[in-house]
Design an enzyme around this catalytic site. Structure first.
Site, mmCIF file in Angstrom:
data_model
loop_
_atom_site.group_PDB
_atom_site.id
_atom_site.type_symbol
_atom_site.label_atom_id
_atom_site.label_comp_id
_atom_site.label_asym_id
_atom_site.label_seq_id
_atom_site.Cartn_x
_atom_site.Cartn_y
_atom_site.Cartn_z
ATOM 1 N N ASP A 197 0.779 -1.050 -0.025
ATOM 2 C CA ASP A 197 -0.038 0.011 0.093
ATOM 3 C C ASP A 197 0.955 1.066 0.105
ATOM 4 O O ASP A 197 2.096 1.162 -0.058
ATOM 5 C CB ASP A 197 -0.995 0.039 1.281
ATOM 6 C CG ASP A 197 -2.322 0.831 0.936
ATOM 7 O OD1 ASP A 197 -2.086 1.604 -0.102
ATOM 8 O OD2 ASP A 197 -3.080 0.945 1.659
ATOM 9 N N TYR A 198 0.425 2.224 0.018
ATOM 10 C CA TYR A 198 0.877 3.589 -0.254
ATOM 11 C C TYR A 198 2.147 3.932 0.763
ATOM 12 O O TYR A 198 1.750 4.112 1.853
ATOM 13 C CB TYR A 198 -0.141 4.731 -0.380
ATOM 14 C CG TYR A 198 0.174 6.005 -1.020
ATOM 15 C CD1 TYR A 198 -0.422 6.186 -2.354
ATOM 16 C CD2 TYR A 198 0.947 7.136 -0.298
ATOM 17 C CE1 TYR A 198 -0.148 7.592 -2.893
ATOM 18 C CE2 TYR A 198 1.203 8.085 -1.130
ATOM 19 C CZ TYR A 198 0.448 8.317 -2.354
ATOM 20 O OH TYR A 198 0.937 9.442 -2.981
#
Ligand code: NOJ
Length: 755
Positions: free
Chosen positions: A283-284
């Site tokens: 994820d980011y």
């Protein structure tokens, strides 16, 4: 013909090789390609960057052109517009040494420009075919606009609606969540990627992101493996089994390790136990976040993530900045890098990007494939299906198309909020707000008076921080205007609740009741003694006890680009509500976490207990039951269930039996009922939930019509993970329940034995 500078010869060589060695053509192609790649180019494939549009973390866009030319980027995300995607792809393909195409990803989680209800609302339709269709339409629009890969579906089970991202998933139930997740994967990916309408799905957030403590986003998760396997893993697994091409790790920790570097999760469970053969993206910036979790520095964290089985680094630039050094220092091996690189290249190969990197970049197609009337029709229908009618005292609804309607509340005229949370590609200029929808439906028949009436919340800072464009107004003046139009009206419709950004990422709430200014206005309007319909816009289960005691009609609304028209359809009886909750709506926030499939305590108070009982498992100040339980939702008509007929009272471990009920539409409208099957394992080697959803059917019934509905009970529906984490069917007695929602009083019951 494969593309790229060196690649034109590669296809031919690969073909020859595959003929000579019987190699799979993809393996041959990638072997050949990788033999030409430098270590920097291989690591570049593992690097995903933003390309200037959307940023949700601390990372900033960099000048990516140079990086693309150097082969330092394998993927970009959240770029809107086919021309922009094409321009970026062109640099990668025509200006880098090997011309390897990018895989372009985007958060298309409930539609591209045609926006369906938020995923929680889509789930409330229980319309699996419809959900698949919505994902396919999203794929058609996204693919026509340059997107090859969507970061959806979200398979995170959530039993604590303080977590704002409950909006993005299917709710609290693993069985329903699994059916929804696999339908979305089918919708996005189709049977294969040869069809250029199909894009790659990404099941996220692996794993357990929805179990953040106290519902605070990104918070710690700590859970037994037994619970993971029995209650949380199923939707991810179902998506993998449906063929999801990629998986995204979650921000949270699992067993004390950030998911992104948790080898047990990413390799042992995902790849070895479930057979996942796609690629894993973080994820980011979650590799960067490992430092804050207290693991190590950027270089070591990146090495840990890669070694755990994570293949692509979303925006942290941790792989691209450190892996070569780590290779030289022996922290990672050449084969760790090669394996990850191969997985990314395989995804590109399967998508057909080596054959045609511009496959998703046809400008003419983009123009003719976005926000089409036929897509909007489907969205309108699914939005109608998603509304959950919670209360309809005195059959206020449906309303007549006559007289004067007062529309009041901060959601009334917000085109920006109507689509709900996180629609990266939506275009609010194209959508009707609620007032426009009602006016269109009532034109020439009834008058609509409208005012905002109040703010979403009392704090102007918070209202702005949630990014709504609805203005912060003077409280007294707002109330005066609202009371003024309400006095002139025959019926009052209140469009209230949460703006689009009060749910979604980073939008946890400790108090999920109707915010004070909205409740105060509702109370003032109530003094007028007129019929009031509350449209409760929400991205989560909210706690609306006061409203349920004071407002005669309440409908749960889950946004969408066609929401305004769909609301008019249902409010005025052109469509009949049919949605059912996929989350338990609590009476108070103090009950959280709250879910229907709980384990009994040794001192259960029992469902439906109407007062406090000392030394049993209950509260002094609130009953245990949900205000509105999982599976609940009314219609304009009524349905009656017969008792259950079982084909047998016993089944063997390899056998099956059938449970049948007859459902009759006993009311005044044609309608759709969602019949639900629950099972309770009464004797097991570990404690089992008091009931678990194991089947559901949408049944359309004309006024007065009856239909038989059958459920087949197979061993698979009765299995669970025992304390050794073996998936077993144990003999013994089972209760089987069928009915209109998950509360005992709504269910017919029968029992059978597994021999
Ligand atoms: C962070 C979110 O958690 C994830 O769901 C999303 O796909 C990425 N950002 C990319 O926008």
């Amino acid at each position: 013909m494969k593309t790229g500078k060196l690649l034109s010869t590669l296809a031919y060589t690969a073909l020859l090789m595959s003929c000579n060695t019987q190699k799979d053509p993809m393996d041959a192609y990638i072997d050949e390609l990788m033999s030409k790649m430098t270590i920097q180019e291989k690591i570049g494939q593992l690097n995903q960057q933003v390309a200037g549009d959307i940023m949700t973390g601390s990372e900033q866009d960099t000048e990516i052109t140079e990086l693309l030319r150097n082969g330092e980027i394998g993927s970009v995300l959240n770029v809107k517009g086919v021309d922009r995607v094409k321009a970026i792809q062109k640099i990668a393909v025509e200006e880098s040494r090997l011309g390897i195409p990018l895989i372009v990803g985007m958060d298309v989680i409930h539609g591209y420009e045609t926006v369906f209800p938020i995923p929680l609302g889509l789930a409330a339709t229980w319309d699996i075919e419809g959900i698949e269709e919505s994902a396919h339409i999203a794929a058609k629009e996204a693919s026509a606009n340059g997107v090859a890969w969507t970061f959806s579906p979200m398979g995170d089970i959530c039993v604590d609606p303080r977590w704002g991202r409950q909006a993005e998933g299917a709710g609290e139930d693993p069985f329903l969540g699994s059916r929804v997740a696999e339908a979305m994967v089918r919708g996005y990916q189709g049977n294969n990627y040869e069809n250029e309408d199909n894009i790659m799905a990404c099941i996220k957030h692996f794993a357990l992101y929805g179990a953040a403590e106290a519902g605070r986003d990104y918070n710690t998760v700590d859970m037994s493996h037994l619970r993971m396997y029995n209650e949380y893993f199923d939707p991810y697994k179902a998506a993998v089994e449906a063929g999801a091409g990629s998986v995204m790790t979650s921000f949270n920790i699992v067993d004390g390790l950030p998911a992104t570097s948790n080898k047990w999760l990413v390799t042992d469970v995902l790849r070895n136990q479930w057979g996942f053969d796609g690629f894993v993206v973080t994820d980011y910036a979650s590799i960067d976040e490992m430092e804050k979790h207290g693991i190590s520095d950027k270089q070591h964290n990146a090495a840990l993530a890669l070694k755990a089985g994570t293949d692509m680094d979303m925006v942290a630039r941790a792989f691209v900045e450190t892996l070569e050094k780590s290779l030289n220092e022996g922290l990672v091996s050449q084969s760790d890098i090669d394996t990850a690189c191969r997985r990314v290249l395989e995804a590109k190969y399967k998508l057909g990007l080596f054959d045609n990197p511009y496959k998703y970049c046809d400008e003419a197609k983009a123009q003719n494939s976005t926000y089409l009337p036929e897509y909007r029709e489907v969205a309108r229908r699914l939005t109608q299906e998603s509304f959950v009618l919670l209360k309809n005292e005195g059959n206020i609804l449906p309303l007549k198309k006559q007289g004067t309607v007062a529309l009041i509340g901060p959601m009334s005229e917000s085109n920006g909020d109507i689509v709900g949370t996180w629609c990266v590609a939506s275009d609010p200029t194209k959508y009707n707000n609620v007032r426009e929808g009602l006016e269109k439906a009532l034109e020439g028949k009834a008058k609509v008076l409208c005012t905002q009436g109040c703010n979403f919340v009392d704090d102007p800072y918070v209202q702005t921080a949630t990014r709504t464009l609805v203005p912060f107004i003077d409280k007294e003046q707002g109330k005066r205007e609202a009371m003024d139009i309400a006095r002139k009206a025959d019926v009052i419709i209140c469009a209230m609740g949460e703006d689009a950004w009060m749910s979604g990422e980073g939008s946890s709430r400790s108090d999920i009741e109707m915010p004070a200014p909205q409740r105060e206005l509702l109370a003032a309007l109530k003094t007028l003694g007129k019929p009031i319909v509350l449209l409760n816009f929400a991205g989560r289960a909210t706690a609306i006890k006061w409203e349920s005691e004071n407002i005669p009609a309440i409908m749960q609304v889950w946004y969408g680009s066609e929401c305004a028209d769909a609301l008019a359809d249902v409010l005025f009886g052109d469509a009949v509500p049919q949605g059912k909750l996929t989350v338990s709506m609590p009476q108070s926030v103090g009950q959280l976490p709250l879910y229907y499939n709980y384990l009994n305590t040794g001192r259960p108070v029992g469902e439906g207990a109407d007062r406090y009982l000392n030394f049993t498992s209950n509260y002094i100040d609130v009953r245990n039951d949900a205000l509105y339980p999982f599976g609940y939702g009314l219609s304009y008509t009524t349905f009656e269930y017969s008792d259950i007929t079982l084909s047998a009272n016993e089944m063997t471990a390899n056998g099956s039996l059938t449970a049948k009920v007859t459902i009759t539409n006993t009311g005044e409208y044609d309608g759709v009922e969602i019949a639900q099957l629950y099972i309770h394992d009464l004797q097991a080697s570990i404690c089992r939930p008091v009931k678990e959803l194991k089947g559901f059917k949408r049944v359309a019934l004309k006024k007065g019509e009856s239909k038989d509905v059958e459920f087949e009970i197979t061993p698979d529906l009765l299995k669970f993970y025992n304390s050794d984490l073996q998936y077993v069917l144990e003999p013994g007695m089972f209760d089987l329940m069928i009915g209109t929602n998950s509360s005992n009083k709504a269910l017919k019951k029968a029992s059978f034995e597994v021999k």
